[in-house]
Design a protein around this motif. Structure first.
Motif, PDB file in Angstrom:
ATOM      1  N   PHE A   3       8.588  11.362  -1.750  1.00 36.53           N
ATOM      2  CA  PHE A   3       7.318  10.658  -1.867  1.00 36.53           C
ATOM      3  C   PHE A   3       6.691  10.948  -3.227  1.00 36.53           C
ATOM      4  O   PHE A   3       6.970  11.959  -3.869  1.00 36.53           O
ATOM      5  N   SER A  24       9.864  15.582   1.062  1.00 33.49           N
ATOM      6  CA  SER A  24       8.964  15.841   2.186  1.00 33.49           C
ATOM      7  C   SER A  24       9.231  17.182   2.866  1.00 33.49           C
ATOM      8  O   SER A  24       8.359  17.711   3.564  1.00 33.49           O
ATOM      9  N   ASP A  33       1.086  14.916  10.385  1.00 33.76           N
ATOM     10  CA  ASP A  33       1.560  14.245   9.171  1.00 33.76           C
ATOM     11  C   ASP A  33       0.814  12.923   9.015  1.00 33.76           C
ATOM     12  O   ASP A  33       0.596  12.208  10.011  1.00 33.76           O
ATOM     13  N   ASP A  35       0.443   9.317   6.543  1.00 30.76           N
ATOM     14  CA  ASP A  35       0.731   8.424   5.427  1.00 30.76           C
ATOM     15  C   ASP A  35      -0.609   8.088   4.782  1.00 30.76           C
ATOM     16  O   ASP A  35      -1.480   7.471   5.418  1.00 30.76           O
ATOM     17  N   GLY A  69      -5.913   7.807   5.986  1.00 25.18           N
ATOM     18  CA  GLY A  69      -4.604   7.233   6.243  1.00 25.18           C
ATOM     19  C   GLY A  69      -4.277   7.172   7.720  1.00 25.18           C
ATOM     20  O   GLY A  69      -5.170   7.239   8.577  1.00 25.18           O
ATOM     21  N   THR A  72       1.436   9.796  11.285  1.00 21.35           N
ATOM     22  CA  THR A  72       2.831   9.423  11.531  1.00 21.35           C
ATOM     23  C   THR A  72       3.561  10.427  12.424  1.00 21.35           C
ATOM     24  O   THR A  72       4.608  10.120  12.970  1.00 21.35           O
ATOM     25  N   GLU A 102       1.578  10.209  -1.514  1.00 20.74           N
ATOM     26  CA  GLU A 102       1.852   9.235  -0.461  1.00 20.74           C
ATOM     27  C   GLU A 102       1.856   9.859   0.925  1.00 20.74           C
ATOM     28  O   GLU A 102       1.618   9.168   1.927  1.00 20.74           O
ATOM     29  N   LYS A 103       2.104  11.160   1.003  1.00 16.50           N
ATOM     30  CA  LYS A 103       2.170  11.833   2.302  1.00 16.50           C
ATOM     31  C   LYS A 103       1.397  13.141   2.260  1.00 16.50           C
ATOM     32  O   LYS A 103       1.297  13.792   1.212  1.00 16.50           O
ATOM     33  N   GLN A 327      -0.934   3.785  -0.683  1.00 19.03           N
ATOM     34  CA  GLN A 327      -0.005   2.827  -0.076  1.00 19.03           C
ATOM     35  C   GLN A 327      -0.776   1.989   0.931  1.00 19.03           C
ATOM     36  O   GLN A 327      -0.564   2.071   2.120  1.00 19.03           O
TER      37      GLN A 327
END
Length: 328
Positions: A3, A24, A33, A35, A69, A72, A102-103, A327
């Motif tokens: 990521f 990751s 977790d 996103d 976000g 996930t 991104e994560k 994202q």
């Protein structure tokens, strides 16, 4: 899985900041977790990225003290896959990898559900700065201040905390004096609801222990001589909510405002505030903040431009909030 992230590497004396591809498997410990859809660049993030202050407590570090976000993966009882969440503070971006990536993997105890009134982008247009502003407003309200008590002063009014504070106070019916070192922002500040614009220079130099009683309350992001002069100019039994140190960590004041006028100084910490207070603040934001103002409060910066934008923020060239789509 790899990521994209803003990565600070090296050491305090020799740090390097880049856009990096991170595995990751390197994510820190946590039971949720996420996103990341949107993050922001706050003053503290700019300090970390530019290396102007020792914000990153260890290396490598991903900055970003807040994000919004979608969950996930979760082993936390309060959150499930698909939930929309917000994170503000808790040492993220300082001691724990943050939101400019991104994560993210964090403790579920640090998350709050995204209020239905906001999209993830709107939540980050508010972000830590807006949430802190609401904590300040709540402190003044709990002190008992009402619009009829008089003017409320907001320092750093064109910045992230200050601009949201001006908008919130005006919406609640208060008359607001907005303090700024950028006179060109007067039209913007009046569009948020400020009734008076004050030059920061009037508060920046050493002043008297007591000045003319002028303001019923204040929200200060500056500290140092600015905060000292604000306290000196408070009305009897006024209140000041202090949440920043942009002008310095010192407080060259006297006890005069506190023992002769009964002024109260509230210290506002947004980083480690308990979850109950966070939930209250976000609920109040959903009730009070005029969402239509968010576009004027916000500058959107592409991920690839984050490092440059951090430098501009440190130079005082940014109005309001910086939102970074990750994202979306």
């Amino acid at each position: 899985m790899m990521f994209k992230a803003i990565l600070i590497e090296g050491s305090r004396s020799d740090q390097k900041v880049s856009i990096a591809s991170v595995n990751s498997t390197q994510l820190p410990e946590g039971d949720v977790d996420v996103d990341v859809a949107f993050s922001t660049i706050n003053y503290k993030d700019a300090l970390a990225i530019t290396g102007k202050a020792p914000i990153a407590k260890h290396y490598p570090m991903i900055p970003g003290i807040d994000f919004a976000g979608t969950v996930t993966n979760s082993s936390h009882a309060d959150f499930k896959v698909g939930d929309k969440v917000i994170l503000n503070g808790w040492g993220v971006g300082e001691k724990h990898w943050g939101g400019l990536a991104e994560k993210a993997r964090v403790s579920g105890d640090w998350l709050v559900p995204l209020p239905s009134a906001f999209t993830t982008k709107q939540a980050m247009a508010i972000g830590t700065a807006g949430y802190t502003a609401m904590l300040c407003v709540m402190a003044l309200e709990k002190h008992g201040l009402k619009p009829e008590d008089g003017e409320i002063l907001v320092t750093g009014a064109a910045g992230g905390v200050g601009s949201v504070a001006v908008a919130l106070l005006a919406k609640l019916g208060f008359s607001v004096t907005a303090v700024t070192g950028r006179p060109e922002e007067a039209v913007f500040l009046k569009s948020l609801g400020a009734s008076t614009i004050m030059d920061r220079a009037e508060l920046s130099e050493p002043g008297k222990p007591l000045a003319r009683e002028t303001w019923a309350g204040a929200i200060d992001v500056a500290g140092s001589h600015v905060l000292a002069n604000v306290c000196a100019g408070m009305k009897y039994q006024g209140a000041v909510a202090a949440c920043g140190l942009a002008a310095g960590m010192d407080f060259p004041s006297s006890v005069a405002p506190f023992i002769l006028r009964g002024v109260t100084l509230y210290g506002i910490d947004s980083v480690m505030a308990p979850k109950s207070k966070r939930l209250e603040a976000w609920q109040r934001l959903a009730e009070v903040l005029d969402i239509s103002l968010l576009d004027s409060l916000t500058t959107e910066v592409a991920f690839d431009d984050v490092i440059n934008a951090a430098g501009q923020l440190m130079e005082g060239k940014v109005r309001g909030r910086i939102v970074v789509p990750i994202q979306a």
